[in-house]
Design a protein around this motif. Structure first.
Motif, PDB file in Angstrom:
ATOM      1  N   GLN A  87       0.830  -1.207   0.000  1.00 40.33           N
ATOM      2  CA  GLN A  87       0.000   0.000   0.000  1.00 40.33           C
ATOM      3  C   GLN A  87       0.862   1.255   0.000  1.00 40.33           C
ATOM      4  N   GLU A  88       1.897   1.238   0.832  1.00 41.92           N
ATOM      5  CA  GLU A  88       2.786   2.402   0.931  1.00 41.92           C
ATOM      6  C   GLU A  88       3.553   2.615  -0.373  1.00 41.92           C
ATOM      7  N   VAL A  89       4.022   1.527  -0.963  1.00 40.03           N
ATOM      8  CA  VAL A  89       4.741   1.619  -2.238  1.00 40.03           C
ATOM      9  C   VAL A  89       3.836   2.231  -3.303  1.00 40.03           C
ATOM     10  N   THR A  90       2.612   1.740  -3.378  1.00 41.07           N
ATOM     11  CA  THR A  90       1.670   2.234  -4.392  1.00 41.07           C
ATOM     12  C   THR A  90       1.380   3.711  -4.207  1.00 41.07           C
ATOM     13  N   ARG A  91       1.161   4.140  -2.980  1.00 39.87           N
ATOM     14  CA  ARG A  91       0.903   5.564  -2.709  1.00 39.87           C
ATOM     15  C   ARG A  91       2.084   6.431  -3.142  1.00 39.87           C
ATOM     16  N   LEU A  92       3.280   5.979  -2.822  1.00 44.46           N
ATOM     17  CA  LEU A  92       4.475   6.748  -3.177  1.00 44.46           C
ATOM     18  C   LEU A  92       4.659   6.835  -4.690  1.00 44.46           C
ATOM     19  N   LEU A  93       4.415   5.737  -5.371  1.00 43.81           N
ATOM     20  CA  LEU A  93       4.572   5.718  -6.830  1.00 43.81           C
ATOM     21  C   LEU A  93       3.554   6.634  -7.504  1.00 43.81           C
ATOM     22  N   LEU A  94       2.326   6.614  -7.016  1.00 45.23           N
ATOM     23  CA  LEU A  94       1.287   7.472  -7.598  1.00 45.23           C
ATOM     24  C   LEU A  94       1.592   8.944  -7.365  1.00 45.23           C
TER      25      LEU A  94
ATOM     26  N   SER B 116       6.523  12.150  -9.379  1.00 46.50           N
ATOM     27  CA  SER B 116       6.530  12.742 -10.723  1.00 46.50           C
ATOM     28  C   SER B 116       7.379  11.922 -11.693  1.00 46.50           C
ATOM     29  N   ARG B 117       8.151  10.968 -11.154  1.00 48.02           N
ATOM     30  CA  ARG B 117       9.017  10.140 -11.995  1.00 48.02           C
ATOM     31  C   ARG B 117       8.249   9.001 -12.677  1.00 48.02           C
ATOM     32  N   TYR B 118       7.046   8.695 -12.174  1.00 49.76           N
ATOM     33  CA  TYR B 118       6.272   7.594 -12.745  1.00 49.76           C
ATOM     34  C   TYR B 118       5.043   8.113 -13.479  1.00 49.76           C
ATOM     35  N   GLN B 119       4.859   7.619 -14.686  1.00 50.00           N
ATOM     36  CA  GLN B 119       3.699   8.038 -15.476  1.00 50.00           C
ATOM     37  C   GLN B 119       2.529   7.067 -15.344  1.00 50.00           C
ATOM     38  N   SER B 120       2.810   5.832 -14.965  1.00 51.59           N
ATOM     39  CA  SER B 120       1.724   4.865 -14.766  1.00 51.59           C
ATOM     40  C   SER B 120       2.129   3.815 -13.737  1.00 51.59           C
ATOM     41  N   VAL B 121       1.135   3.354 -12.987  1.00 43.72           N
ATOM     42  CA  VAL B 121       1.353   2.346 -11.951  1.00 43.72           C
ATOM     43  C   VAL B 121       0.250   1.297 -12.091  1.00 43.72           C
TER      44      VAL B 121
ATOM     45  N   LYS C 132      -9.104  -8.688  -6.246  1.00 43.38           N
ATOM     46  CA  LYS C 132     -10.337  -7.904  -6.328  1.00 43.38           C
ATOM     47  C   LYS C 132      -9.958  -6.429  -6.305  1.00 43.38           C
ATOM     48  N   LYS C 133     -10.758  -5.621  -6.967  1.00 39.98           N
ATOM     49  CA  LYS C 133     -10.444  -4.204  -7.136  1.00 39.98           C
ATOM     50  C   LYS C 133     -10.281  -3.493  -5.788  1.00 39.98           C
ATOM     51  N   LEU C 134      -9.274  -2.631  -5.726  1.00 41.36           N
ATOM     52  CA  LEU C 134      -9.052  -1.808  -4.543  1.00 41.36           C
ATOM     53  C   LEU C 134      -9.922  -0.557  -4.654  1.00 41.36           C
ATOM     54  N   ASP C 135     -10.279  -0.011  -3.534  1.00 34.76           N
ATOM     55  CA  ASP C 135     -11.121   1.187  -3.521  1.00 34.76           C
ATOM     56  C   ASP C 135     -10.252   2.439  -3.657  1.00 34.76           C
ATOM     57  N   TRP C 136      -9.460   2.465  -4.714  1.00 33.40           N
ATOM     58  CA  TRP C 136      -8.558   3.581  -4.978  1.00 33.40           C
ATOM     59  C   TRP C 136      -8.870   4.142  -6.362  1.00 33.40           C
ATOM     60  N   LYS C 137      -8.723   5.440  -6.491  1.00 36.45           N
ATOM     61  CA  LYS C 137      -8.881   6.070  -7.803  1.00 36.45           C
ATOM     62  C   LYS C 137      -7.750   7.075  -8.001  1.00 36.45           C
TER      63      LYS C 137
ATOM     64  N   ARG D 125      -3.713   1.799 -12.684  1.00 39.34           N
ATOM     65  CA  ARG D 125      -4.419   0.780 -13.457  1.00 39.34           C
ATOM     66  C   ARG D 125      -4.490  -0.484 -12.603  1.00 39.34           C
ATOM     67  N   GLN D 126      -5.689  -1.020 -12.444  1.00 41.60           N
ATOM     68  CA  GLN D 126      -5.866  -2.233 -11.665  1.00 41.60           C
ATOM     69  C   GLN D 126      -6.140  -3.410 -12.590  1.00 41.60           C
ATOM     70  N   GLN D 127      -5.334  -4.454 -12.437  1.00 41.22           N
ATOM     71  CA  GLN D 127      -5.474  -5.648 -13.262  1.00 41.22           C
ATOM     72  C   GLN D 127      -5.875  -6.829 -12.384  1.00 41.22           C
TER      73      GLN D 127
END
Length: 219
Positions: free
Chosen positions: A17-24, A27-32, A38-43, A48-50
């Motif tokens: 969760q912490e990694v995902t928040r930091l990546l989003l 500014s160095r990452y254009q997509s995560v 099951k889908k996370l309640d994040w927008k 992108r959720q797969q």
């Protein structure tokens, strides 16, 4: 400066969760992309959720065409119910992700192991972590980064009594974790996540292992 892409496995877990928040937020990452059951309640515009079946990761090899793969998969014997299920999550899923990362030429494969990881340990948990580390090193990954945290501090969805007790113990008597015991000091999941993201951006080739006390002291 080239914008990076990332893939996260275990995004619902403490470190993931912490990694995902930091990546989003970076500014160095254009997509995560996060692989989830099951889908996370994040927008977020970069998220992108797969939905995947982790037992058949090979079916989703295309999503591994990224710069950095963050493998934050992990469970407990209690949650997995059996040693076989624990092995499946912590060893098989991690190795499948690593092999796909190798095939796709991923720049960095970053994974969360554990302090005391040793294939010859008397403890099954540490044995499995040690086996994963050994077999990851046998692959031809461009950059392999293994993080070995001690007890992780943070808000979990499930209550783990042993960890809650250890957190309280550390809060009351932190002075006990000094000298030879310093490496066993609990560490915040956020700190581990921050150092994983920094390591990816350094783009170092080869195998790199980060012990818990080293992670805690990184700036």
């Amino acid at each position: 400066m080239e914008k990076r892409t990332a893939l996260v496995l275990g995004a619902s877990g403490l470190v993931g969760q912490e990694v995902t928040r930091l990546l989003l937020a970076s500014s160095r990452y254009q997509s995560v992309t996060v692989l989830v059951r099951k889908k996370l309640d994040w927008k977020h515009e970069k998220l992108r959720q797969q939905l995947v079946d982790f037992a058949a990761l090979e079916q989703y090899e295309s999503v591994f065409s990224v710069h950095d793969v963050y493998s934050c998969l992990g469970t407990t014997i209690k949650k997995a119910k059996t040693k076989e299920n624990f092995w499946k999550v912590d060893y098989e899923y991690t190795m499948s992700a690593a092999r796909l990362s190798q095939q796709k030429g991923v720049h960095n494969f970053l994974t969360v192991s554990s302090i005391g990881a040793n294939p010859r340990s008397i403890f099954f948990y540490s044995q499995v972590k040690g086996r994963v580390e050994e077999d990851l090193k046998k692959l031809s990954l461009q950059g392999l980064h293994i993080f070995r945290p001690s007890l992780l501090l943070g808000e979990r969805e499930e209550v783990r009594l042993g960890e809650r007790v250890a957190e309280k113990f550390f809060g009351i008597m932190p002075f006990l974790f000094t000298g030879p015991l310093h490496k066993y000091r609990p560490i915040a999941a956020e700190q581990v996540a921050k150092e994983m993201c920094k390591a990816a951006l350094r783009d170092m080739r080869g195998v790199h292992i980060y012990e818990s006390n080293d992670i805690a002291n990184m700036q």
